[in-house]
Design an enzyme around this catalytic site. Structure first.
Site, PDB file in Angstrom:
ATOM      1  N   ARG A  56       0.847  -1.204   0.000  1.00 33.75           N
ATOM      2  CA  ARG A  56       0.000   0.000   0.000  1.00 33.75           C
ATOM      3  C   ARG A  56       0.885   1.258   0.000  1.00 33.75           C
ATOM      4  NH1 ARG A  56      -2.292  -3.437  -0.766  1.00 33.75           N
ATOM      5  NH2 ARG A  56      -2.106  -2.365  -2.731  1.00 33.75           N
ATOM      6  N   GLN A  86     -10.895   9.388   6.961  1.00 32.77           N
ATOM      7  CA  GLN A  86     -10.715   7.983   7.345  1.00 32.77           C
ATOM      8  C   GLN A  86      -9.573   7.379   6.539  1.00 32.77           C
ATOM      9  OE1 GLN A  86     -14.780   5.850   7.651  1.00 32.77           O
ATOM     10  NE2 GLN A  86     -15.258   7.795   6.677  1.00 32.77           N
ATOM     11  N   ASN A  87      -9.062   8.147   5.574  1.00 38.44           N
ATOM     12  CA  ASN A  87      -8.033   7.601   4.682  1.00 38.44           C
ATOM     13  C   ASN A  87      -6.654   7.640   5.337  1.00 38.44           C
ATOM     14  OD1 ASN A  87     -10.132   7.442   2.937  1.00 38.44           O
ATOM     15  ND2 ASN A  87      -9.557   9.222   1.721  1.00 38.44           N
ATOM     16  N   ASP A  89      -3.965   7.542   3.327  1.00 38.47           N
ATOM     17  CA  ASP A  89      -3.059   8.147   2.343  1.00 38.47           C
ATOM     18  C   ASP A  89      -2.754   9.600   2.755  1.00 38.47           C
ATOM     19  OD1 ASP A  89      -4.912  10.103   1.099  1.00 38.47           O
ATOM     20  OD2 ASP A  89      -5.948   8.369   0.255  1.00 38.47           O
ATOM     21  N   HIS A 104      -7.993   7.095  11.086  1.00 40.59           N
ATOM     22  CA  HIS A 104      -7.556   5.690  11.016  1.00 40.59           C
ATOM     23  C   HIS A 104      -6.052   5.529  10.805  1.00 40.59           C
ATOM     24  CE1 HIS A 104     -11.942   4.463   9.848  1.00 40.59           C
ATOM     25  NE2 HIS A 104     -11.797   4.713  11.121  1.00 40.59           N
ATOM     26  N   SER A 172     -18.879   5.258   2.662  1.00 37.81           N
ATOM     27  CA  SER A 172     -20.121   4.482   2.747  1.00 37.81           C
ATOM     28  C   SER A 172     -20.823   4.722   4.081  1.00 37.81           C
ATOM     29  CB  SER A 172     -19.820   2.995   2.562  1.00 37.81           C
ATOM     30  OG  SER A 172     -18.840   2.596   3.490  1.00 37.81           O
TER      31      SER A 172
END
Ligand code: OAD
Length: 228
Positions: A56, A86-87, A89, A104, A172
């Site tokens: 990743r 929430q990413n 990256d 996160h 989502s």
């Protein structure tokens, strides 16, 4: 300045080439979430976890912020903006946003497996078994896995509760506690939800659903907010 809280999920980075979690048959980069994103998976098979997150991280070096990440930076000229993502990256950082809360964790960081406060830059090398923190414990990715506390939740809740506008993008809204943040918003704050699958979130007042991809929907909303 009026305050904007922006809640982002995997969908905002989709057009940069990073897969979302729930759009491809329940698999994330060919793995079940339970095999690569839970604390028990780390205990069971740390080698697999390190391999997965090394991949990743390498992927992150090949992608760039898209029009949605960039448009959010523009908002700072007129509003006090905080991004709650929430990413894992770093595309909001690379686009130039100033205030970012990572709920996160962050893929560019690693940490001690016995002391959560010992956080280090990941650096350029892969993370391997045997890489130790200064206390002598194995290093792990700085990621919040299912089954772990979400240390930034309190700060995020406060930002949402003070915001005049809330913009939800590409999530989502099924993973808690992140999904619960919207319920801390002021009743009268104006809310927007930009996602091809956007629908009304139950019990949330003043929410406009914009069923568009982030690359189109975010720049449009930003130009509307800038001309208010
Ligand atoms: P999901 O994969 O659950 O949802 C991605 C959302 O993005 C969906 O609602 C899609 O409709 C939407 N989407 C797809 N393409 C889009 C685009 N081009 N523009 C805008 N939206 C688009 O991802 P998250 O909600 O971020 O946690 O998932 C939440 C958490 O679950 C993640 O942070 C991760 C995962 O397990 C951990 O790893 C702890």
């Amino acid at each position: 300045m009026e305050k904007i809280a922006v809640l982002t999920g995997a969908g905002i980075s989709a057009e940069s080439g990073i897969s979302t979690f729930r759009d491809s048959d329940g698999l994330w980069e060919n793995h079940r979430v339970e095999d690569v994103a839970t604390y028990s998976a780390w205990e069971r098979n740390p080698e697999l976890i390190l391999k997965f997150y090394n991949e990743r991280k390498r992927q992150l070096d090949t992608v760039e912020p898209n029009a949605a990440h960039k448009a959010l930076v523009e908002l700072e000229k007129k509003y006090q903006v905080t991004i709650i993502t929430q990413n894992v990256d770093d595309l909001h950082e690379r686009a130039g946003s100033s205030n970012i809360i990572h709920l996160h964790g962050e893929l560019r960081k690693k940490r001690s497996s016995i002391d959560d406060n010992l956080v280090y830059d990941w650096g350029d090398e892969d993370l391997k078994m045997g890489d130790k923190c200064e206390l002598g414990s194995q290093m792990r990715p700085h990621i919040v896995w299912f089954g772990e506390m979400v240390p930034m939740l309190g700060a995020a809740t406060e930002v949402v509760s003070r915001a005049d506008y809330i913009i939800v993008i590409g999530t989502s809204m099924v993973v808690y506690p992140a999904a619960s943040l919207i319920h801390y918003a002021k009743v009268n704050s104006q809310k927007y939800y930009i996602d091809p699958k956007a629908s009304n979130v139950n019990g949330v007042k003043n929410m406009v659903s914009i069923a568009e991809k982030a690359g189109k929907g975010v720049p449009q909303l930003v130009s509307e907010l800038m001309s208010k």
